[in-house]
Design a protein around this motif. Structure first.
Motif, PDB file in Angstrom:
ATOM      1  N   GLY A 619       0.872  -1.292  -0.135  1.00  0.00           N
ATOM      2  CA  GLY A 619      -0.149  -0.154  -0.014  1.00  0.00           C
ATOM      3  C   GLY A 619       0.827   1.158   0.178  1.00  0.00           C
ATOM      4  N   ILE A 620       2.006   1.243  -0.552  1.00  0.00           N
ATOM      5  CA  ILE A 620       2.847   2.371  -0.564  1.00  0.00           C
ATOM      6  C   ILE A 620       2.806   3.148  -1.796  1.00  0.00           C
ATOM      7  N   LEU A 621       2.672   4.301  -1.892  1.00  0.00           N
ATOM      8  CA  LEU A 621       2.559   5.187  -3.080  1.00  0.00           C
ATOM      9  C   LEU A 621       4.159   5.363  -3.432  1.00  0.00           C
ATOM     10  N   VAL A 622       4.201   4.973  -4.822  1.00  0.00           N
ATOM     11  CA  VAL A 622       5.596   5.029  -5.545  1.00  0.00           C
ATOM     12  C   VAL A 622       5.456   5.702  -6.709  1.00  0.00           C
ATOM     13  N   ASP A 623       6.712   6.103  -7.015  1.00  0.00           N
ATOM     14  CA  ASP A 623       7.042   6.232  -8.457  1.00  0.00           C
ATOM     15  C   ASP A 623       7.562   5.129  -9.032  1.00  0.00           C
ATOM     16  N   ASP A 624       7.042   4.516 -10.179  1.00  0.00           N
ATOM     17  CA  ASP A 624       7.546   3.260 -10.717  1.00  0.00           C
ATOM     18  C   ASP A 624       8.185   3.452 -12.151  1.00  0.00           C
ATOM     19  N   THR A 625       8.800   4.616 -11.971  1.00  0.00           N
ATOM     20  CA  THR A 625       9.610   4.976 -13.396  1.00  0.00           C
ATOM     21  C   THR A 625      10.817   5.488 -12.743  1.00  0.00           C
ATOM     22  N   PRO A 626      11.645   4.429 -12.160  1.00  0.00           N
ATOM     23  CA  PRO A 626      12.762   5.019 -11.343  1.00  0.00           C
ATOM     24  C   PRO A 626      13.862   5.818 -12.307  1.00  0.00           C
ATOM     25  N   ALA A 627      14.636   6.624 -11.741  1.00  0.00           N
ATOM     26  CA  ALA A 627      15.698   7.268 -12.700  1.00  0.00           C
ATOM     27  C   ALA A 627      16.886   6.433 -12.684  1.00  0.00           C
ATOM     28  N   LYS A 628      17.586   6.586 -13.656  1.00  0.00           N
ATOM     29  CA  LYS A 628      19.070   5.996 -13.810  1.00  0.00           C
ATOM     30  C   LYS A 628      19.802   6.940 -13.566  1.00  0.00           C
ATOM     31  N   LEU A 629      20.747   6.577 -12.445  1.00  0.00           N
ATOM     32  CA  LEU A 629      21.816   7.575 -11.936  1.00  0.00           C
ATOM     33  C   LEU A 629      23.475   7.162 -11.913  1.00  0.00           C
ATOM     34  N   ASP A 630      24.083   7.903 -12.340  1.00  0.00           N
ATOM     35  CA  ASP A 630      25.454   7.634 -11.998  1.00  0.00           C
ATOM     36  C   ASP A 630      25.850   8.023 -10.700  1.00  0.00           C
ATOM     37  N   LEU A 631      27.035   7.285 -10.157  1.00  0.00           N
ATOM     38  CA  LEU A 631      27.262   7.341  -8.679  1.00  0.00           C
ATOM     39  C   LEU A 631      27.789   8.732  -8.252  1.00  0.00           C
ATOM     40  N   ILE A 632      28.432   9.489  -9.460  1.00  0.00           N
ATOM     41  CA  ILE A 632      28.709  10.734  -9.193  1.00  0.00           C
ATOM     42  C   ILE A 632      27.895  11.914  -9.278  1.00  0.00           C
ATOM     43  N   ASP A 633      26.366  11.342  -9.469  1.00  0.00           N
ATOM     44  CA  ASP A 633      25.232  12.475  -9.628  1.00  0.00           C
ATOM     45  C   ASP A 633      24.974  12.614  -8.211  1.00  0.00           C
ATOM     46  N   MET A 644      21.084  -1.881  -7.861  1.00  0.00           N
ATOM     47  CA  MET A 644      21.972  -2.104  -8.923  1.00  0.00           C
ATOM     48  C   MET A 644      22.185  -3.529  -9.259  1.00  0.00           C
ATOM     49  N   HIS A 645      22.268  -4.055 -10.434  1.00  0.00           N
ATOM     50  CA  HIS A 645      22.335  -5.237 -10.789  1.00  0.00           C
ATOM     51  C   HIS A 645      23.354  -5.192 -12.132  1.00  0.00           C
ATOM     52  N   GLY A 646      23.836  -6.398 -12.573  1.00  0.00           N
ATOM     53  CA  GLY A 646      24.617  -6.509 -13.619  1.00  0.00           C
ATOM     54  C   GLY A 646      24.866  -7.918 -14.061  1.00  0.00           C
ATOM     55  N   ARG A 647      25.292  -7.974 -15.332  1.00  0.00           N
ATOM     56  CA  ARG A 647      25.879  -9.344 -15.715  1.00  0.00           C
ATOM     57  C   ARG A 647      27.193  -9.571 -16.157  1.00  0.00           C
ATOM     58  N   GLN A 648      28.128  -8.489 -16.155  1.00  0.00           N
ATOM     59  CA  GLN A 648      29.481  -8.393 -16.359  1.00  0.00           C
ATOM     60  C   GLN A 648      30.222  -7.738 -15.293  1.00  0.00           C
ATOM     61  N   ALA A 649      31.699  -7.688 -15.295  1.00  0.00           N
ATOM     62  CA  ALA A 649      32.593  -7.115 -14.674  1.00  0.00           C
ATOM     63  C   ALA A 649      32.227  -5.629 -14.717  1.00  0.00           C
ATOM     64  N   PHE A 650      32.677  -4.791 -13.722  1.00  0.00           N
ATOM     65  CA  PHE A 650      32.638  -3.280 -13.865  1.00  0.00           C
ATOM     66  C   PHE A 650      33.570  -2.770 -12.947  1.00  0.00           C
ATOM     67  N   VAL A 651      34.068  -1.506 -12.856  1.00  0.00           N
ATOM     68  CA  VAL A 651      34.930  -0.890 -12.189  1.00  0.00           C
ATOM     69  C   VAL A 651      34.457   0.542 -11.840  1.00  0.00           C
ATOM     70  N   PHE A 652      34.730   0.932 -10.364  1.00  0.00           N
ATOM     71  CA  PHE A 652      34.273   2.310 -10.001  1.00  0.00           C
ATOM     72  C   PHE A 652      35.760   3.131 -10.103  1.00  0.00           C
ATOM     73  N   ASP A 653      35.646   4.420 -10.385  1.00  0.00           N
ATOM     74  CA  ASP A 653      36.572   5.152 -10.048  1.00  0.00           C
ATOM     75  C   ASP A 653      36.597   5.915  -8.620  1.00  0.00           C
ATOM     76  N   ASP A 654      37.527   6.465  -8.256  1.00  0.00           N
ATOM     77  CA  ASP A 654      37.713   7.273  -6.878  1.00  0.00           C
ATOM     78  C   ASP A 654      36.466   8.206  -6.475  1.00  0.00           C
ATOM     79  N   ALA A 655      36.103   8.829  -7.566  1.00  0.00           N
ATOM     80  CA  ALA A 655      34.902   9.658  -7.332  1.00  0.00           C
ATOM     81  C   ALA A 655      33.660   8.948  -7.158  1.00  0.00           C
TER      82      ALA A 655
END
Length: 796
Positions: A619-633, A644-655
């Motif tokens: 019964g929670i009021l939601v926005d079901d069109t979630p925004a895609k965000l970069d971690l630096i945003d 977050m989810h994924g199927r391949q390797a990834f790397v974060f930078d320091d920021a």
């Protein structure tokens, strides 16, 4: 069963009726708008089964109102047929007694011979092949001959008369005997077809006898079903074999008598009376109506959803005390309850595939029996899981909305000319795929260049993104082995679109032979040949047909995971699943979706489905069109939770690592899962989060953590969940299911889990795309895990 098996009416005394009213509530009444829940149908079936079993005599029989020896055979066989279709195993005590008794009988009445044949053909075809053979010869010898009756049947040995009720039952018995392996004289089918065509009235209906008065619903259903059966056995297929050559694309079957009968039935449709009259033979009519809908692959007769309307009527009219269906016409309670049970149980068979009906003209149906034969093949292989059988239907794709499309897990689209699928087909089919649907398509004939061009354009409309385009399926794709291995020499080019967690569309394009070798017949063409004439073909032809059926079954097994919903389970779809919020408002829950380089949108609808489930279940009021965000945003700090989810390797930078650490230290929660249990993504996740949070360790979340409790945060009891994994060993592709505690990992900050990670798949399950190739949680448990984590995050 006119005048014999269904005569008699068991009346309830006023005292008993009064007691029943005091003890139980009245039957459920439905309006046209009321929803019918699957559990109501299941309960009605269970009550009817139990009542019939209680009515069994000590010797294993059931008796109808007219207690002659013949009607006891007929009534007992009818009940066995009803119970078997309702899921009662042949090894259960009541069935064993009844089957043993039936085997000892040698009936001499058309109804009883036919019903004995149908019952034994379903429950023990191999063991009782000799009885089926005997009954087939009896029915062949009793086919009538004489002016106006040649090709029909009457009671017993009377060959000088015929009526449409006896004739229908004879045809049904012969059809099931041939399906079980008994060869029926071809002249019998030919004479029967002529009989039914001659007996049809000018308005498209049938009456009890040829020229014998007004048409009725029950006899029109008998005529339609009988024409359908005789066409199957006499009509020249839309593909044929001439020596070693296969000719395809006969243009699609369209039997005028059948279509005229369906038009009459649509105009006069009812589930509360036997058209055009009243209650006389009502349940006998509905027993025939179910067969018409199933044989002709129609969800709608006229404008009526025949199963939904009929099921509502039966659920509302069942005796709430006994579970029986009492006669309101000429059927007694045993017969009426058997007919009701057959309608409810057979009519809800899972739909495995829909065949697209589209323009122009009849191009969509170049092979009129292709899908029917494919489903028969799959039905035999999946008998253990679906003992009552499978079904399919024709869908008018030009007018179908997303909900109509979603009534079937697979949509078949075939043809030779340019496609006309109505307005915005790309949008509607993308929505269908997003809801878990699958498209299987083929250019069905050698002249299909226009179809090929049109279908490729359609794919680009469904998937405008450049990363989702048609590409050749690799040799290791389950389309070659999911159900039955296809030998390399019978493989053909298949193109697919990978989207989300799986291939969601497979297309068999025009086969362009190399070195002037002959063009392979289309899959649809070869399926057409898998009918009654299959055994007459030479072995090289049969091998081609077998390979085509294997490809079709492989694709459907891959698309559905062999997990099908009964028809009634698709009636009621939660409105909240389709709710689209117009804009983000105050008080709406939002969850941000993190972008990264490891296929961050591998299951694009997973997060939206979590949010919709939160609206539906919590019964929670939601926005079901979630925004895609970069971690630096900086916008990540406007959310209390990230996903977050994924199927391949990834790397974060320091920021990115800095912002991640700050988000979590401010009290934010991150939920992550490894799509399809991808090891590269899992390894990268553990490495990057250890590097970004060097003062914290990733650890297993204990099985007794409050996160898994139903009481602590108002969620679900998750102490045991279902984990799916690919089955080991050779043979068809399948999944093994284990009941285990949730296997989640987390990173603590203070006294809370700031990061919660599943190394096993959650996202594909949330997209209704459990794959037999992936290790992960069942959809229901995946949704509960996500909701418990959401509730946990809101309470920190």
């Amino acid at each position: 069963m006119h005048h014999v098996l269904m005569n008699g009416y068991k009346k309830i005394s006023c005292i008993a009726l009064l007691a029943a009213v005091q003890l139980v509530s009245a039957p459920v009444a439905f309006s046209a708008e009321d929803e019918l829940r699957p559990e109501q149908i299941s309960n009605a079936i269970e009550q009817a089964k139990n009542w019939l079993i209680r009515k069994q005599s000590p010797n294993g029989t059931w008796k109808s109102a007219m207690r002659t020896d013949e009607t006891v055979v007929g009534a007992t066989a009818l009940v066995v047929l009803a119970l078997a279709n309702a899921g009662v195993d042949a090894d259960e005590q009541a069935m064993k007694k009844a089957i043993t008794w039936l085997r000892e009988q040698t009936p001499t009445d058309t109804y009883s011979v036919s019903l004995q044949t149908q019952a034994l053909a379903m429950v023990s075809p191999k063991q009782d092949l000799a009885i089926l053979e005997r009954n087939t010869r009896w029915l062949e010898e009793r086919q009538s001959s004489g002016p106006g009756v040649t090709g029909g049947w009457s009671y017993g040995a009377n060959r000088s008369g015929a009526d449409n009720s006896n004739s229908q039952f004879a045809i049904l018995g012969l059809h099931e005997a041939q399906r079980a392996g008994v060869r029926v004289n071809s002249n019998v089918w030919t004479l029967s077809q002529k009989y039914w065509e001659a007996a049809q009235r000018l308005d498209g209906s049938w009456s009890y006898t040829a020229g014998g008065g007004n048409g009725t619903g029950s006899m029109t259903c008998a005529g339609i079903a009988s024409i359908w059966i005789t066409n199957e056995h006499t009509e020249r297929p839309d593909a044929f074999v001439n020596g070693t050559n296969i000719a395809c694309c006969g243009g699609g079957s369209s039997a005028k008598p059948l279509e005229n009968g369906l038009q009459w039935l649509g105009k006069n449709f009812s589930v509360t009376r036997n058209p055009p009259g009243g209650q006389q033979w009502l349940r006998y009519y509905l027993y025939g109506l179910e067969r018409v809908g199933r044989f002709t692959a129609r969800r709608f007769i006229g404008t009526h959803d025949w199963y939904l309307e009929g099921a509502k009527m039966f659920v509302s009219s069942q005796d709430p005390l006994s579970g029986s269906f009492q006669s309101k016409g000429s059927e007694d309670a045993v017969v009426a309850t058997s007919f009701a049970l057959l309608f409810l149980a057979k009519g809800r068979r899972p739909v495995v595939i829909a065949k697209s009906h589209h323009g122009p003209r009849n191009d969509w149906n170049q092979h009129g029996h292709d899908i029917s034969h494919l489903v028969e093949f799959i039905e035999k292989r999946w008998r253990e899981d679906y003992p009552a059988g499978l079904s399919w239907h024709v869908l008018n794709t030009q007018e179908a909305n997303t909900q109509d499309l979603a009534q079937s897990p697979v949509l078949w689209i075939g043809g030779t000319t340019g496609l006309d699928l109505g307005k915005e087909p790309g949008r509607r089919l993308r929505e269908y795929i997003d809801q878990g649907g699958f498209i299987f398509a083929e250019a069905t004939c050698s002249e299909g260049a226009a179809f090929d061009k049109s279908f490729r354009q359609l794919v680009s409309e469904i998937f405008p993104e450049p990363e989702h385009q048609l590409s050749l399926l690799p040799p290791e794709h389950p389309a070659w082995y999911a159900e039955k291995t296809v030998a390399p020499e019978f493989q053909r080019p298949l193109l697919g679109v990978d989207y989300g967690c799986r291939t969601c569309l497979i297309y068999a394009p025009l086969n362009k032979p190399e070195n002037e070798s002959p063009r392979l017949p289309s899959l649809s063409c070869l399926w057409e040949l898998a009918g009654p004439s299959y055994s007459e073909f030479d072995e090289p032809i049969r091998k081609q047909i077998d390979a085509s059926l294997a490809i079709g079954a492989n694709v459907i097994a891959y698309a559905t995971n062999r997990e099908l919903k009964k028809k009634d389970e698709l009636f009621v779809r939660s409105q909240s699943e389709d709710v689209q919020q117009d804009s983000i408002g105050r008080g709406q829950l939002t969850i941000g979706k993190l972008r990264h380089g490891g296929l961050c949108d591998a299951a694009p609808k997973a997060l939206a489905n979590i949010l919709r489930a939160a609206a539906r279940e919590l019964g929670i009021l939601v926005d079901d069109t979630p925004a895609k965000l970069d971690l630096i945003d900086p916008a990540i700090f406007k959310h209390h939770m990230l996903f977050m989810h994924g199927r391949q390797a990834f790397v974060f930078d320091d920021a990115q690592r800095k912002n991640l650490r700050e988000f979590l230290e401010r009290g934010g929660t991150l939920l992550a899962d490894s799509v399809c249990a991808s090891q590269p993504f899992t390894d990268a996740f553990r490495k990057e989060f250890s590097a970004g949070l060097p003062d914290h360790t990733i650890e297993s979340i204990p099985n007794d953590d409050p996160l898994f409790s139903a009481s602590t945060y108002g969620g679900f009891d998750l102490r045991r969940v279902t984990l799916r994994a690919p089955a080991a060993g050779g043979g068809p592709l399948s999944s093994e299911k284990r009941t285990v505690p949730p296997q989640l990992e987390g990173i603590r900050m203070g006294d809370r889990w700031a990061v919660i990670f599943s190394p096993f798949d959650i996202s594909c399950a949330l997209e209704k795309q459990n794959s037999m190739e992936c290790t992960g949680y069942d959809r229901e448990d995946a949704e509960k895990i996500a909701l418990n984590i959401l509730l946990y995050s809101l309470n920190q």
